[in-house]
Scaffold this motif. Structure first.
Motif, PDB file in Angstrom:
ATOM      1  N   GLU A   1      -5.574  -0.337   4.309  1.00 53.60           N
ATOM      2  CA  GLU A   1      -4.430  -0.962   5.112  1.00 53.60           C
ATOM      3  C   GLU A   1      -4.939  -2.138   5.722  1.00 53.60           C
ATOM      4  O   GLU A   1      -4.357  -3.227   6.004  1.00 53.60           O
ATOM      5  CB  GLU A   1      -3.997  -0.019   6.126  1.00 53.60           C
ATOM      6  CG  GLU A   1      -2.622  -0.495   6.980  1.00 53.60           C
ATOM      7  CD  GLU A   1      -1.479  -0.999   5.997  1.00 53.60           C
ATOM      8  OE1 GLU A   1      -1.003  -1.982   6.232  1.00 53.60           O
ATOM      9  OE2 GLU A   1      -1.069   0.031   5.322  1.00 53.60           O
TER      10      GLU A   1
ATOM     11  N   LEU B   1       0.885  -1.248   0.121  1.00 56.21           N
ATOM     12  CA  LEU B   1       0.100   0.001   0.017  1.00 56.21           C
ATOM     13  C   LEU B   1       0.924   1.149  -0.179  1.00 56.21           C
ATOM     14  O   LEU B   1       1.528   1.434   0.860  1.00 56.21           O
ATOM     15  CB  LEU B   1      -0.938   0.113   1.242  1.00 56.21           C
ATOM     16  CG  LEU B   1      -1.759   1.291   1.326  1.00 56.21           C
ATOM     17  CD1 LEU B   1      -3.122   0.997   0.176  1.00 56.21           C
ATOM     18  CD2 LEU B   1      -2.541   1.260   2.495  1.00 56.21           C
TER      19      LEU B   1
ATOM     20  N   LEU C   1      -3.087   0.271  -3.819  1.00 58.81           N
ATOM     21  CA  LEU C   1      -3.048  -1.089  -3.028  1.00 58.81           C
ATOM     22  C   LEU C   1      -2.770  -2.000  -4.352  1.00 58.81           C
ATOM     23  O   LEU C   1      -3.408  -2.125  -5.317  1.00 58.81           O
ATOM     24  CB  LEU C   1      -4.447  -1.757  -2.480  1.00 58.81           C
ATOM     25  CG  LEU C   1      -4.417  -3.057  -1.758  1.00 58.81           C
ATOM     26  CD1 LEU C   1      -3.611  -3.142  -0.734  1.00 58.81           C
ATOM     27  CD2 LEU C   1      -5.778  -3.575  -1.600  1.00 58.81           C
TER      28      LEU C   1
END
Length: 282
Positions: free
Chosen positions: A100, A51, A61
């Motif tokens: 995340e 990321l 991503l």
């Protein structure tokens, strides 16, 4: 996991053993994504996930495929532009925390690394075709056919005639992006003993040009052929009978051959031999 993370141009659906990537259709979506439609990527095909900050208030991503896992990426050989990378999901920066979370979840499910011995991601399905600068390429799943165009093909290719290459006789594919100088698609024979000529003179190649052989057509084509070659394994070339031609098409080809003969690009013997070969296709 069973959740969906939607970004620009694509959405990732996380499953217990794979990631299903669905690409959007629209004017702003890269044409390669539209051509791919959707792809299921097994977790065993991935080596990692990252990321990183993107451009203009975005985060990216990216899943990292293992070497040898995806025929599309193998054929591309690092030539795809960043915006056409099918393993990138671009999201608004405000979704960084959520991204995340999914990245961490995905990392926890990955356990494989290193080069794979077989393709784990499915290649685009045949039949496939595209128009190159000097001819039309088609693939039916068992053989690749090149049919030369009147205006773009070199005299060397006209002398050789239209070509058909059974998968069993191929050892690989070489793709050079049409977005670079002198792009082409070359079919590599098994156990080639000599160096191949330039692509515009090689009957086992088609060359690209402005508007010819675009990435979204020629790269999936190359990946499908590459996957078929890998699946076929070692084998003996299987002869493919030449298809019967339209008489009008044959007449036009003989006329063009006569022009090459008059220009001194074809010898008397070559003209006689090639003319007889064309007439035999009637």
């Amino acid at each position: 996991m069973g959740d969906v993370l939607a970004g620009f141009h694509a959405a990732w659906e996380f499953e217990s053993d794979s990631v299903l990537i669905r690409y959007e259709r629209g004017i702003r979506t890269p044409k390669l994504f539209q051509a791919l439609g959707e792809r299921r990527v097994p977790l065993e095909a991935l080596a990692g996930v990252t990321l990183t900050p993107g451009k203009r208030g975005t985060v990216v991503l990216r899943a990292e495929p293992r070497p040898g896992a995806d025929p599309l990426m193998e054929a591309a050989a690092g030539q795809l532009k960043e915006g056409c990378d099918p393993y990138r999901l671009v999201l608004p920066a405000e979704r960084e925390t959520l991204a995340e979370y999914y990245a961490d979840e995905l990392r926890g499910l990955l356990s494989e690394s290193g080069k794979t011995e077989r393709y784990l991601v499915a290649a685009p399905e045949a039949p496939l075709q595209f128009k190159a600068y000097d001819g039309k390429a088609s693939f039916d799943g068992t053989a690749v056919t090149f049919r030369w165009s009147w205006t773009g093909a070199s005299s060397a290719k006209w002398k050789a005639g239209d070509q058909s290459f059974p998968v069993a006789g191929l050892g690989g594919v070489e793709w050079r992006s049409p977005e670079a100088f002198e792009g082409y698609l070359r079919l590599l024979p098994r156990d080639a003993a000599t160096t191949a000529p330039q692509a515009d003179q090689d009957p086992a190649s088609v060359v690209f040009g402005l508007g010819y052989g675009p990435v979204h057509e020629s790269l999936p084509f190359a990946a499908a052929v590459l996957a078929a070659v890998r699946e076929q394994g070692a084998g003996v070339p299987v002869p493919v009978p030449a298809p019967r031609r339209d008489p009008a098409d044959i007449a036009e080809r003989i006329r063009h051959l006569g022009e090459l003969h008059q220009q001194g690009l074809v010898t008397d013997e070559e003209f006689t031999s090639k003319k007889a070969e064309l007439l035999a296709q009637l």
